[in-house]
Motif scaffolding. Structure first.
Motif, PDB file in Angstrom:
ATOM      1  N   PRO A 380       0.695  -1.325  -0.385  1.00 26.79           N
ATOM      2  CA  PRO A 380      -0.001   0.111  -0.338  1.00 26.79           C
ATOM      3  C   PRO A 380       0.641   1.188  -0.110  1.00 26.79           C
ATOM      4  N   ASP A 465      -6.786   0.725  11.952  1.00 30.51           N
ATOM      5  CA  ASP A 465      -6.415  -0.241  10.616  1.00 30.51           C
ATOM      6  C   ASP A 465      -5.701  -1.290  11.837  1.00 30.51           C
ATOM      7  N   ARG A 467      -3.788  -4.161  10.591  1.00 25.68           N
ATOM      8  CA  ARG A 467      -2.282  -4.708   9.809  1.00 25.68           C
ATOM      9  C   ARG A 467      -1.122  -4.388  10.748  1.00 25.68           C
ATOM     10  N   HIS A 530      -0.194 -11.385  -0.347  1.00 25.72           N
ATOM     11  CA  HIS A 530      -2.433 -10.994  -0.079  1.00 25.72           C
ATOM     12  C   HIS A 530      -3.477 -11.134   0.857  1.00 25.72           C
ATOM     13  N   LYS A 531      -3.411 -12.227   1.709  1.00 23.84           N
ATOM     14  CA  LYS A 531      -4.358 -12.835   2.240  1.00 23.84           C
ATOM     15  C   LYS A 531      -3.699 -11.719   4.272  1.00 23.84           C
ATOM     16  N   LEU A 533      -2.306  -8.403   3.708  1.00 28.64           N
ATOM     17  CA  LEU A 533      -2.312  -7.599   3.599  1.00 28.64           C
ATOM     18  C   LEU A 533      -3.628  -7.374   3.772  1.00 28.64           C
ATOM     19  N   GLY A 534      -4.847  -8.493   3.445  1.00 27.46           N
ATOM     20  CA  GLY A 534      -6.036  -8.289   4.080  1.00 27.46           C
ATOM     21  C   GLY A 534      -6.629  -8.494   4.970  1.00 27.46           C
ATOM     22  N   ALA A 535      -5.622  -9.185   6.189  1.00 24.97           N
ATOM     23  CA  ALA A 535      -5.887  -9.047   7.306  1.00 24.97           C
ATOM     24  C   ALA A 535      -6.550  -8.805   8.301  1.00 24.97           C
ATOM     25  N   ASP A 536      -7.713  -8.530   9.602  1.00 30.05           N
ATOM     26  CA  ASP A 536      -8.198  -8.197  10.192  1.00 30.05           C
ATOM     27  C   ASP A 536      -7.818  -8.101  11.593  1.00 30.05           C
ATOM     28  N   TYR A 539      -0.680 -10.092  11.561  1.00 27.99           N
ATOM     29  CA  TYR A 539      -0.784 -11.189  10.373  1.00 27.99           C
ATOM     30  C   TYR A 539       1.044 -11.607  10.773  1.00 27.99           C
TER      31      TYR A 539
END
Length: 599
Positions: A380, A465, A467, A530-531, A533-536, A539
């Motif tokens: 990002p 955020d 992440r 990808h997983k 960067l999309g985690a809630d 990670y």
């Protein structure tokens, strides 16, 4: 209700707009802890797992916020534990204030439990300001000077407060003899060199035909001015590692990092230039700068104590980078962008192709360069990057291209192991609305990172955020030192010192309420990124990487590479074949650069 010294300290920190204190409890600061309870946890007490991590978090917070980081610890062992993080701040010129407890005044000099001579211990790391509070009237001056000095000199300061003093009723300094009143705040200043010195610098830069610019973290506020200077002079721009985020890597004339962890176009930029401008950097490795009789040189730095070092500069300008460049730019003559600029841009394009090719080299099980190269395009534009010391820093330096509002840092001058994860946590408290990503080796993860995952688990729900990604390059080897031994000493890997256990990092993350995955095949790498960067939630990615991929420096000679190969032949037992195969592939990737240099 009376105000105690401990209450007043927290009040004064709030008045300085300190909103976080990274700390760990202990009876030497019990008075402060009680005051935090009375102050409804303002400023916020952020509990690290270890005092060294609290200091690293304060450094990360300061690096990414531009505000002073504050850390606190108890007397004796707690104060000692802070030191490594404080030295990291001092050597990277980061404003950090340490508040530490001490035994009661009545016990001092009595070899009491946890009694350490903190004034002597902190004399070097907090050389610009280190004071012990013995009476309430010393406040607020001591707190004010600690923060003001940290900001003004971009350094570490320390305030030592005996436990019994914390419990005293606060009384302010009076209008009397031997009392020192104080006031809040410090304004920013932007000094500019004298006109005659600017004229001398312009003469040097205007006379050059092959201009090279080296920028460091001191140039971060002067991006537009550096761009304009590069356009006027036709220069290429290399970046010291602490200045990696000072200019985007998407500009065609930005050659990337310089030094042992740098790029080949940066090496050749310095090797071939006839004029050098250094802005906001104290880059220490002279051998990566032009030969002493090769280039005329100018330095710009705001710190007069850091000026004139590393190279025989003809003009030394003490001043703020942005304001100094703004005053210098009208004096520069625009040069035609000829063969020099074209070569820089061509070499830089070629380097990124080499990086792509290196990342594509097969490895067992995964090439670490591919792991980081695959991340580059997915980042990002507002991500905050941290890297730990070791081979991970090589891939951070060479494969990740800064763009947009990205920020990034590591332990630059101290190059200590272990700050990657706590830096990222500090960054999340500075910018809770932005993603953070730490790139760490398994040695650093085992040293510090795993425990600080617990800190992330404690606080992540407070971040807008959530992440915080921790990427572990798990090769079961203290890889940077292993390769340094091979390349520099011709020595084989010494397994008792270099081999480290395999640990299920992602499993540990999941066990404490975070998330993660172990990646053992190249085909799984991009999906894992990808997983994450999309985690809630925070990670952890446990990448099983190949220790056979060497972090070859940009200036490495074939003789040095062959020395490393010779060391592998001498030892490494059953890993010899695997490592030799990786080395061969890397040598093949390096050869075009060597041929290019010999042409």
């Amino acid at each position: 209700m009376t105000t105690k010294v401990s209450d007043y300290i927290l009040q004064r920190l709030r008045e300085w707009e300190v909103d976080h204190v990274f700390a760990y409890a202990g009876d030497g600061i019990n008075g402060l802890l009680a005051a935090w309870g009375r102050a409804e946890n303002k400023p916020r007490f952020v509990q690290a797992r270890h005092e060294e991590m609290a200091a690293f978090q304060a450094v990360g917070y300061a690096k990414f916020s531009g505000r002073a980081g504050v850390c606190a610890a108890t007397s004796g062992p707690g104060a000692i534990h802070l030191l490594n993080g404080l030295y990291d701040a001092k050597l990277d010129h980061v404003p950090v204030v340490a508040i530490v407890g001490q035994t009661n005044r009545s016990a001092m000099g009595g070899s009491y439990q946890q009694e350490v001579d903190l004034l002597s211990l902190y004399k070097d790391v907090a050389a610009d300001f280190c004071e012990m509070v013995t009476v309430p009237e010393q406040l607020p001056n001591v707190i004010d000077r600690a923060l003001r000095t940290a900001y003004a000199k971009r350094t570490v300061t320390a305030v030592i407060i005996p436990a019994d003093v914390q419990e005293l009723d606060y009384s302010p300094p009076t209008h009397a003899f031997k009392m020192v009143p104080s006031s809040l705040g410090v304004t920013s200043s932007a000094p500019v060199p004298a006109e005659a010195d600017l004229d001398r610098a312009a003469e040097v830069l205007n006379a050059g035909e092959k201009v090279a610019v080296l920028i460091g973290q001191g140039a971060r506020g002067a991006q537009e001015e550096v761009r304009r200077l590069a356009d006027l002079t036709g220069a290429g721009v290399a970046k010291a590692l602490l200045g990696k985020d000072a200019l985007p890597d998407t500009l065609p004339y930005v050659t990337g990092a310089i030094g042992l962890l740098g790029t080949r176009p940066s090496y050749e930029l310095m090797r071939d230039c006839d004029t050098l401008l250094v802005v906001g950097s104290s880059f220490p490795y002279t051998q990566f700068l032009p030969e002493f009789d090769q280039a005329r040189a100018v330095q710009i730095d705001i710190d007069p104590f850091m000026i004139g070092m590393r190279y025989p500069f003809e003009v030394n300008l003490v001043g703020d980078a942005r304001e100094t460049l703004r005053s210098l730019l009208p004096k520069l003559k625009k040069k035609r962008h000829g063969s020099w600029r074209k070569k820089i841009e061509k070499d830089t394009d070629r380097w990124w192709e080499v990086m792509r090719a290196r990342a594509a080299v097969e490895a067992e099980p995964i090439n670490p360069e591919y792991v980081v190269h695959a991340l580059d395009a997915l980042l990002p534009d507002d991500v905050i990057l941290t890297a730990d010391s070791g081979s991970a820093a090589n891939w951070y330096a060479r494969h990740l291209r800064i763009r947009g509002a990205m920020r990034g840092s590591l332990s630059g001058t101290l190059a200590t192991m272990g700050p990657g994860v706590p830096y990222a946590i500090g960054a999340k408290f500075a910018h809770p609305d932005r993603p953070a990503l730490a790139l760490v080796g398994d040695g650093a993860m085992q040293m510090n990172g795993m425990a600080e995952l617990i800190t992330a688990a404690k606080y992540w729900r407070d971040w807008e955020d959530p992440r915080l990604i921790v990427a572990v390059l798990n090769n079961q080897d203290l890889n940077q030192v292993t390769w340094e031994m091979r390349a520099m000493s011709g020595a084989p890997q010494f397994l008792p010192s270099q081999a480290i256990p395999d640990v299920p990092y992602a499993d540990f993350a999941r066990s404490i309420g975070l998330d993660g995955v172990r990646v053992e095949k190249p085909g799984e790498v991009e999906a894992a990124w990808h997983k994450a960067l999309g985690a809630d939630r925070p990670y952890v990615i446990d990448f099983r990487t190949d220790p056979a991929v060497p972090p070859i420096p940009p200036h490495a000679t074939l003789d040095q590479i062959e020395a490393a190969a010779s060391a592998i032949v001498k030892g490494d037992s059953d890993r010899t074949g695997m490592i030799r195969q990786g080395l061969k592939a890397k040598v093949q990737e390096m050869l075009p650069g060597h041929r290019h240099r010999e042409e």
